[in-house]
Design an enzyme around this catalytic site. Structure first.
Site, PDB file in Angstrom:
ATOM      1  N   LYS A 196       0.861  -1.192   0.000  1.00 15.18           N
ATOM      2  CA  LYS A 196       0.000   0.000   0.000  1.00 15.18           C
ATOM      3  C   LYS A 196       0.887   1.228   0.000  1.00 15.18           C
ATOM      4  O   LYS A 196       1.678   1.435   0.930  1.00 15.18           O
ATOM      5  CB  LYS A 196      -0.921  -0.007   1.217  1.00 15.18           C
ATOM      6  N   LYS A 249      -2.254  -1.483  -3.677  1.00 15.40           N
ATOM      7  CA  LYS A 249      -3.098  -0.286  -3.624  1.00 15.40           C
ATOM      8  C   LYS A 249      -2.210   0.943  -3.748  1.00 15.40           C
ATOM      9  O   LYS A 249      -1.235   1.049  -2.988  1.00 15.40           O
ATOM     10  CB  LYS A 249      -3.872  -0.255  -2.301  1.00 15.40           C
TER      11      LYS A 249
END
Length: 324
Positions: A196, A249
């Protein structure tokens, strides 16, 4: 050599369908939902056209709409009425996500896989993903881990099928796996936000979830957008700690990361088509600059082609309708 080799021979009619290398299915989609304890009617997120905060008593109806379109899974994000420095509204039996899980499961049972985001940023008064030392403005790693474990267990007790830790705290997968196992939830899988990035593409999400920081940013725990080798190490550690599914992400600016992780680990791999990716396409379509359906399909197809097995996307319902 031309003219013996003519690539265009395979680009027309049903032949084109037969030789297509990548397919996008409704079974690849995960639908993100914001459930908000402070409202009585749906409220559209101003920076995310078509995306709404929903009150608890309406979330099951929304889940049923998604299920009727064939969408197999949804991921819940909660906005509580009360926020404090510890994010203590994250793990109570009657808190917002726990209520929403029960509403959905009472309505749909096994017809909808319910995943929950496990992070504290939506629940803390300061907007950060963990405990904070206010003297030094440090987001503290180790004191946060028991709170994440407690939150995950509360979600599963309420009926969640899978938990998805997103805080990027070192050791969070191990801490959550241990707590789940200690509470006899051995079979509950963990979808880890393994890679992420500290991205500017999260802006509209923070509007929706009310999770903006009151100081600093998230760059001390989320990844530097310049790094890709680091994503391999982060992901390897999460797998060792017990992650069952890995995630990248954002998605579109990090297609190379999706490809590298899928190639390296051959693990079930998710990608999060985040709020900024959604909103910029929506804005361009509203201005008449792009064909919304075409760019939606092309964008999600590119994520699948890069190696993602499943895609969390705010386009889930629209894409499901188009595929149907």
């Amino acid at each position: 050599m031309f003219p013996e080799h003519r690539m265009r021979r395979l680009r027309s009619g049903k032949i084109k369908d037969l030789v297509r290398e990548t397919s996008l299915s409704v079974n690849d989609l995960i639908y993100p939902v914001f459930v908000n304890e402070t409202i009585n009617e749906p409220e559209e997120v101003s920076s995310m056209p078509g995306v709404f905060n929903l009150p608890v008593d309406m979330v099951a109806d929304d889940a049923k709409e998604a299920a009727d379109l064939g969408i197999p899974a949804m991921i819940l994000f909660g906005i509580p009425e009360h926020k404090d420095e510890k994010g203590s509204s994250a793990w109570g039996d009657e808190d917002v996500v726990q209520q929403a899980i029960r509403e959905i499961k009472n309505e749909l049972g096994k017809d909808m896989l319910v995943i929950t985001d496990v992070c504290l940023c939506e629940y803390t008064s300061h907007g950060h993903c963990g405990m904070v030392d206010f003297d030094t403005e440090e987001i503290m790693n180790d004191p946060t881990l028991p709170l994440l474990g407690k939150t995950a267990v509360s979600h599963v007790k309420a009926g969640a099928d899978m938990v998805a830790p997103s805080g990027m705290m070192d050791g969070m997968i191990s801490a959550i796996r241990s707590e789940l196992d200690n509470n006899n939830f051995h079979n509950t899988p963990i979808m880890s936000y393994a890679a992420k990035y500290s991205s500017a593409f999260y802006g509209p999400f923070r509007d929706a979830a009310g999770s903006g920081c009151c100081f600093g940013d998230r760059s001390t725990h989320q990844m530097d957008p310049a790094n890709s080798d680091e994503a391999l190490m982060e992901t390897a550690l999460d797998i060792e700690e017990g992650a069952d599914i890995i995630m990248v992400k954002p998605a579109l600016p990090y297609l190379d990361i999706i490809y590298r992780l899928k190639t390296e680990f051959q693990m079930p791999t998710a990608a999060y088509n985040v709020s900024g990716e959604y909103s910029m396409l929506k804005a361009a379509a509203q201005n008449g600059w792009l064909d919304e359906k075409q760019v939606m399909h092309e964008s999600l197809m590119s994520i699948k082609r890069a190696g993602a097995d499943m895609i969390i996307t705010y386009f889930a319902k629209e894409m499901a309708q188009m595929l149907k």
